[in-house]
Design a protein around this motif. Structure first.
Motif, PDB file in Angstrom:
ATOM      1  N   LYS A  57       0.827  -1.203   0.000  1.00  0.00           N
ATOM      2  CA  LYS A  57       0.000   0.000   0.000  1.00  0.00           C
ATOM      3  C   LYS A  57       0.864   1.258   0.000  1.00  0.00           C
ATOM      4  O   LYS A  57       1.877   1.323   0.686  1.00  0.00           O
ATOM      5  CB  LYS A  57      -0.927   0.003   1.218  1.00  0.00           C
ATOM      6  CG  LYS A  57      -1.994  -1.097   1.176  1.00  0.00           C
ATOM      7  CD  LYS A  57      -2.920  -0.998   2.372  1.00  0.00           C
ATOM      8  CE  LYS A  57      -4.001  -2.080   2.324  1.00  0.00           C
ATOM      9  NZ  LYS A  57      -4.913  -2.000   3.494  1.00  0.00           N
ATOM     10  N   ALA A  61       0.552   5.254   0.783  1.00  0.00           N
ATOM     11  CA  ALA A  61      -0.313   6.264   1.393  1.00  0.00           C
ATOM     12  C   ALA A  61      -0.238   7.570   0.599  1.00  0.00           C
ATOM     13  O   ALA A  61       0.726   7.820  -0.129  1.00  0.00           O
ATOM     14  CB  ALA A  61       0.123   6.508   2.838  1.00  0.00           C
ATOM     15  N   GLN A  97       2.949   9.504   0.802  1.00  0.00           N
ATOM     16  CA  GLN A  97       4.049   8.939   0.026  1.00  0.00           C
ATOM     17  C   GLN A  97       3.987   9.409  -1.420  1.00  0.00           C
ATOM     18  O   GLN A  97       5.007   9.696  -2.028  1.00  0.00           O
ATOM     19  CB  GLN A  97       4.011   7.408   0.089  1.00  0.00           C
ATOM     20  CG  GLN A  97       4.380   6.838   1.453  1.00  0.00           C
ATOM     21  CD  GLN A  97       4.294   5.327   1.488  1.00  0.00           C
ATOM     22  OE1 GLN A  97       3.258   4.760   1.146  1.00  0.00           O
ATOM     23  NE2 GLN A  97       5.364   4.674   1.887  1.00  0.00           N
ATOM     24  N   ARG A 103       5.789   8.413   8.323  1.00  0.00           N
ATOM     25  CA  ARG A 103       5.534   6.985   8.479  1.00  0.00           C
ATOM     26  C   ARG A 103       5.761   6.548   9.915  1.00  0.00           C
ATOM     27  O   ARG A 103       4.968   5.787  10.487  1.00  0.00           O
ATOM     28  CB  ARG A 103       6.432   6.184   7.545  1.00  0.00           C
ATOM     29  CG  ARG A 103       6.167   4.670   7.591  1.00  0.00           C
ATOM     30  CD  ARG A 103       7.171   3.879   6.776  1.00  0.00           C
ATOM     31  NE  ARG A 103       7.145   4.267   5.399  1.00  0.00           N
ATOM     32  CZ  ARG A 103       8.170   4.853   4.775  1.00  0.00           C
ATOM     33  NH1 ARG A 103       9.264   5.113   5.441  1.00  0.00           N
ATOM     34  NH2 ARG A 103       8.085   5.161   3.505  1.00  0.00           N
ATOM     35  N   ARG A 130       2.911   7.740  12.109  1.00  0.00           N
ATOM     36  CA  ARG A 130       1.682   6.961  11.888  1.00  0.00           C
ATOM     37  C   ARG A 130       1.789   5.575  12.537  1.00  0.00           C
ATOM     38  O   ARG A 130       0.818   5.084  13.095  1.00  0.00           O
ATOM     39  CB  ARG A 130       1.441   6.821  10.380  1.00  0.00           C
ATOM     40  CG  ARG A 130       0.954   8.106   9.715  1.00  0.00           C
ATOM     41  CD  ARG A 130       1.115   8.012   8.217  1.00  0.00           C
ATOM     42  NE  ARG A 130       0.247   6.993   7.652  1.00  0.00           N
ATOM     43  CZ  ARG A 130      -0.955   7.235   7.119  1.00  0.00           C
ATOM     44  NH1 ARG A 130      -1.427   8.475   7.113  1.00  0.00           N
ATOM     45  NH2 ARG A 130      -1.675   6.270   6.617  1.00  0.00           N
TER      46      ARG A 130
END
Length: 287
Positions: free
Chosen positions: A118, A120, A123, A282, A285
């Motif tokens: 995945k 985000a 990104q 990252r 999160r």
């Protein structure tokens, strides 16, 4: 006790140091065709990889289920290497290495396309920002003498990004790191051998010495980068790969008298900033 992620960080910084030395030695070897430089670089790595395989009693025959991935890793890695060596000979050392260090962004793109990891929204923003920063190094329309080698350097970063994604997949399939290096080095030597034979340029003992040093440094970098991506995915450790720009800029100033242009520095800041921002977001999160 070191975690897998910390081991990955250590190895990727070590790889950055070795690859920056490789770039310096390649430049110091002088005006020699890129294919010829590539042959020496890979021949040394091939010797080390062969010794390790023999010592650990690892088969030289590739696993059938991994053969295609090994070929893709070797092909795109060789493409990236040829392009990078060409760029090193035509651009300031830090510019050439900065373009090659776009590989982590390409690795994220191809991890999404090939591994279905995945990606985000932040990104995506960081990847776009990185390519905006690249324009400051490419300088399209302002300096045509710089643009073509820079585009070749960018292609080298693309090749390296795909190659590192293949390394990640192979590591997930428990392929030996030494064998990945061996296969890539053997493939690259065979690919550059015809050019080496039919377009050979005589070299001095000093030039041979620099190319051998480049091969030794590249071997250290190759084993280190393979180890890094076998311990942690690109999205967790790729930011530390940018330490190579610090090393390369230092070598360029100390040994080559090269100082990056203002536009290039702006590009470095944007690209490195995008990478750092991606890493910090990252981590927040995940926390």
């Amino acid at each position: 006790m070191l975690t897998e992620k910390n081991k990955g960080i250590f190895f990727i910084i070590l790889a950055a140091f070795f690859f920056s030395l490789m770039s310096l030695f390649v430049r110091l070897s002088g005006d020699i065709p890129s294919m010829q430089k590539s042959f020496f670089r890979n021949a040394v790595a091939l010797v080390f990889a062969t010794i390790i395989l023999c010592k650990n009693h690892i088969s030289f025959v590739p696993k059938r289920e991994n053969l295609l991935l090994l070929i893709l890793r070797a092909f795109f890695g060789t493409l990236g290497l040829f392009c990078n060596f060409y760029a090193i000979g035509k651009l300031p050392l830090s510019d050439a290495n900065m373009l090659n260090k776009l590989s982590p962004f390409f690795a994220i793109i191809f991890s999404f396309l090939l591994l279905k990891e995945k990606v985000a929204p932040y990104q995506v923003i960081c990847v776009v920002s990185a390519f905006i920063g690249t324009l400051f190094i490419l300088r399209p329309g302002f300096d045509n003498m710089v643009t073509f080698p820079a585009l070749i350097g960018l292609l080298g970063g693309l090749g390296a990004g795909i190659a590192y994604t293949m390394v990640r997949i192979l590591s997930g399939r428990h392929e030996q790191s030494a064998y990945i290096v061996f296969f890539f080095s053997a493939f690259s030597c065979l690919a550059s051998l015809p050019f080496f034979i039919f377009s050979y340029t005589p070299m001095s003992l000093k030039q041979v010495g620099f190319l051998l040093l480049a091969g030794l440094a590249a071997s250290g970098g190759q084993f280190s980068i393979t180890a890094a991506y076998s311990h942690a995915p690109a999205k967790e450790i790729s930011v530390y790969d940018y330490t190579q720009i610090i090393f390369s800029s230092l070598w360029g100033i100390l040994f080559l008298g090269e100082f990056p242009t203002t536009a290039s520095i702006i590009g470095y800041v944007i690209i490195c900033g995008a990478s750092v921002a991606m890493f910090l977001i990252r981590r927040k999160r995940e926390a």
